[in-house]
Design a protein around this motif. Structure first.
Motif, PDB file in Angstrom:
ATOM      1  N   LYS A 132      -1.378 -37.365  40.189  1.00  0.00           N
ATOM      2  CA  LYS A 132      -0.449 -36.228  40.308  1.00  0.00           C
ATOM      3  C   LYS A 132      -1.033 -34.965  39.662  1.00  0.00           C
ATOM      4  N   ILE A 133      -1.808 -35.127  38.585  1.00  0.00           N
ATOM      5  CA  ILE A 133      -2.440 -33.953  37.965  1.00  0.00           C
ATOM      6  C   ILE A 133      -3.418 -33.337  38.963  1.00  0.00           C
ATOM      7  N   GLU A 134      -4.179 -34.224  39.625  1.00  0.00           N
ATOM      8  CA  GLU A 134      -5.134 -33.746  40.623  1.00  0.00           C
ATOM      9  C   GLU A 134      -4.399 -33.008  41.751  1.00  0.00           C
ATOM     10  N   GLU A 135      -3.253 -33.562  42.126  1.00  0.00           N
ATOM     11  CA  GLU A 135      -2.474 -33.032  43.249  1.00  0.00           C
ATOM     12  C   GLU A 135      -1.788 -31.709  42.904  1.00  0.00           C
ATOM     13  N   THR A 136      -1.195 -31.662  41.688  1.00  0.00           N
ATOM     14  CA  THR A 136      -0.329 -30.522  41.358  1.00  0.00           C
ATOM     15  C   THR A 136      -1.019 -29.482  40.477  1.00  0.00           C
ATOM     16  N   GLY A 137      -2.191 -29.833  39.918  1.00  0.00           N
ATOM     17  CA  GLY A 137      -2.934 -28.847  39.123  1.00  0.00           C
ATOM     18  C   GLY A 137      -2.469 -28.644  37.698  1.00  0.00           C
ATOM     19  N   SER A 138      -1.464 -29.404  37.264  1.00  0.00           N
ATOM     20  CA  SER A 138      -1.103 -29.288  35.845  1.00  0.00           C
ATOM     21  C   SER A 138      -0.401 -30.541  35.347  1.00  0.00           C
ATOM     22  N   ILE A 139      -0.478 -30.732  34.041  1.00  0.00           N
ATOM     23  CA  ILE A 139       0.163 -31.898  33.440  1.00  0.00           C
ATOM     24  C   ILE A 139       1.680 -31.775  33.526  1.00  0.00           C
ATOM     25  N   SER A 140       2.186 -30.569  33.323  1.00  0.00           N
ATOM     26  CA  SER A 140       3.650 -30.410  33.357  1.00  0.00           C
ATOM     27  C   SER A 140       4.192 -30.654  34.772  1.00  0.00           C
ATOM     28  N   ASN A 141       3.489 -30.169  35.779  1.00  0.00           N
ATOM     29  CA  ASN A 141       3.930 -30.436  37.160  1.00  0.00           C
ATOM     30  C   ASN A 141       3.862 -31.933  37.477  1.00  0.00           C
ATOM     31  N   ALA A 142       2.785 -32.563  37.019  1.00  0.00           N
ATOM     32  CA  ALA A 142       2.602 -33.992  37.277  1.00  0.00           C
ATOM     33  C   ALA A 142       3.716 -34.795  36.615  1.00  0.00           C
ATOM     34  N   ALA A 143       4.013 -34.443  35.349  1.00  0.00           N
ATOM     35  CA  ALA A 143       5.064 -35.160  34.620  1.00  0.00           C
ATOM     36  C   ALA A 143       6.396 -34.980  35.350  1.00  0.00           C
ATOM     37  N   ARG A 144       6.675 -33.754  35.754  1.00  0.00           N
ATOM     38  CA  ARG A 144       7.937 -33.471  36.455  1.00  0.00           C
ATOM     39  C   ARG A 144       8.029 -34.313  37.735  1.00  0.00           C
ATOM     40  N   ALA A 145       6.944 -34.386  38.484  1.00  0.00           N
ATOM     41  CA  ALA A 145       6.930 -35.142  39.745  1.00  0.00           C
ATOM     42  C   ALA A 145       7.200 -36.630  39.511  1.00  0.00           C
ATOM     43  N   MET A 146       6.906 -37.087  38.291  1.00  0.00           N
ATOM     44  CA  MET A 146       7.106 -38.509  37.987  1.00  0.00           C
ATOM     45  C   MET A 146       8.361 -38.761  37.170  1.00  0.00           C
ATOM     46  N   ASN A 147       9.149 -37.720  36.951  1.00  0.00           N
ATOM     47  CA  ASN A 147      10.338 -37.849  36.092  1.00  0.00           C
ATOM     48  C   ASN A 147       9.968 -38.366  34.711  1.00  0.00           C
ATOM     49  N   MET A 148       8.856 -37.809  34.215  1.00  0.00           N
ATOM     50  CA  MET A 148       8.341 -38.241  32.912  1.00  0.00           C
ATOM     51  C   MET A 148       8.361 -37.005  32.011  1.00  0.00           C
ATOM     52  N   SER A 149       8.599 -37.211  30.719  1.00  0.00           N
ATOM     53  CA  SER A 149       8.576 -36.047  29.834  1.00  0.00           C
ATOM     54  C   SER A 149       7.129 -35.580  29.646  1.00  0.00           C
ATOM     55  N   TYR A 150       6.970 -34.289  29.345  1.00  0.00           N
ATOM     56  CA  TYR A 150       5.652 -33.697  29.119  1.00  0.00           C
ATOM     57  C   TYR A 150       4.995 -34.410  27.932  1.00  0.00           C
ATOM     58  N   LYS A 151       5.836 -34.708  26.925  1.00  0.00           N
ATOM     59  CA  LYS A 151       5.355 -35.407  25.727  1.00  0.00           C
ATOM     60  C   LYS A 151       4.767 -36.785  26.089  1.00  0.00           C
ATOM     61  N   LYS A 152       5.500 -37.534  26.897  1.00  0.00           N
ATOM     62  CA  LYS A 152       5.059 -38.865  27.314  1.00  0.00           C
ATOM     63  C   LYS A 152       3.750 -38.768  28.111  1.00  0.00           C
ATOM     64  N   ALA A 153       3.676 -37.775  28.980  1.00  0.00           N
ATOM     65  CA  ALA A 153       2.461 -37.589  29.786  1.00  0.00           C
ATOM     66  C   ALA A 153       1.262 -37.344  28.865  1.00  0.00           C
ATOM     67  N   TRP A 154       1.451 -36.478  27.853  1.00  0.00           N
ATOM     68  CA  TRP A 154       0.361 -36.213  26.915  1.00  0.00           C
ATOM     69  C   TRP A 154       0.000 -37.453  26.103  1.00  0.00           C
ATOM     70  N   GLU A 155       1.006 -38.236  25.760  1.00  0.00           N
ATOM     71  CA  GLU A 155       0.727 -39.475  25.018  1.00  0.00           C
ATOM     72  C   GLU A 155      -0.162 -40.415  25.844  1.00  0.00           C
ATOM     73  N   LEU A 156       0.175 -40.556  27.135  1.00  0.00           N
ATOM     74  CA  LEU A 156      -0.638 -41.421  28.009  1.00  0.00           C
ATOM     75  C   LEU A 156      -2.075 -40.905  28.088  1.00  0.00           C
ATOM     76  N   ILE A 157      -2.197 -39.592  28.215  1.00  0.00           N
ATOM     77  CA  ILE A 157      -3.536 -38.995  28.340  1.00  0.00           C
ATOM     78  C   ILE A 157      -4.325 -39.140  27.033  1.00  0.00           C
ATOM     79  N   ASN A 158      -3.656 -38.861  25.927  1.00  0.00           N
ATOM     80  CA  ASN A 158      -4.349 -38.990  24.639  1.00  0.00           C
ATOM     81  C   ASN A 158      -4.775 -40.427  24.375  1.00  0.00           C
ATOM     82  N   HIS A 159      -3.900 -41.361  24.731  1.00  0.00           N
ATOM     83  CA  HIS A 159      -4.223 -42.770  24.545  1.00  0.00           C
ATOM     84  C   HIS A 159      -5.439 -43.143  25.403  1.00  0.00           C
ATOM     85  N   LEU A 160      -5.425 -42.686  26.627  1.00  0.00           N
ATOM     86  CA  LEU A 160      -6.541 -42.952  27.543  1.00  0.00           C
ATOM     87  C   LEU A 160      -7.834 -42.349  26.978  1.00  0.00           C
TER      88      LEU A 160
END
Lengths: 123, 123
Positions: B41-69
């Protein structure tokens, strides 16, 4: 050609491919690690209530798992213990034991799949 | 010899072997269907916030997944978009795209495994 991720993942970490398997019917899971453990505990302890207790599961939840499983099988997986009275324990049917054997074999094949995939992370 | 469960499971039902795969390190999962979808979704939408929104995920949670990765990889998976300013979007690194490709290939091999196991239920 298979994609390698060796250069991407930190090789000093113990990275593994992990996974989980289940049996499903119309998208609904009815057998997997939980029901498998429940059947094994029933065999071990001689009753559904003992098995549920050993798993920190409610008796109601244990019955739900069993009833759900029974909707997918030609035979009930659990029967009252031979000679038992009301509340006198339960025993697995021969078919439930075969289901356990099948799942163990499936799990073994899956373990091999996961080990191969974990090896592949390093090449 | 492989155990058959054909006679046990109701053959009129569409029973399948299903499953899920992930990458783990020290028993902790850091990549699987969720992070995979997030990267796509980041590749598709060009941003983490857009990607998180598209997945009904909080921006915080998205960053946590990325940081963990990122703790498991030799390269960050996401970088600020070239020429972008603060808040101006993110883009995947070449390594993240390779990780996506790897996961797709892994998923395909797993699909074959599951299909073979589903076939085996009928024999």
């Amino acid at each position: 050609m298979a994609k390698s991720v060796k250069h991407i993942l930190k090789q000093e970490l113990e990275i593994k491919v992990g996974g989980k398997l289940w049996l499903e019917s119309e998208g609904e899971r009815f057998f997997g690690p939980g029901p498998m453990e429940l059947l094994e505990k029933i065999e071990e302890t001689g009753s559904i209530s003992n098995a549920a207790r050993a798993m920190n599961m409610s008796y109601k939840k244990a019955w739900e798992l069993i009833n759900h499983l029974n909707t997918q099988t030609n035979f009930p997986v659990v029967v009252p213990q031979a000679g038992g009275e009301k509340g006198g324990g339960s025993t697995l049917t021969a078919e439930a034991i075969e289901l356990i054997e099948y799942y163990k074999a499936l799990r073994k094949r899956f373990k091999t799949f996961l080990e191969n995939e974990t090896e592949r992370l390093k090449i």
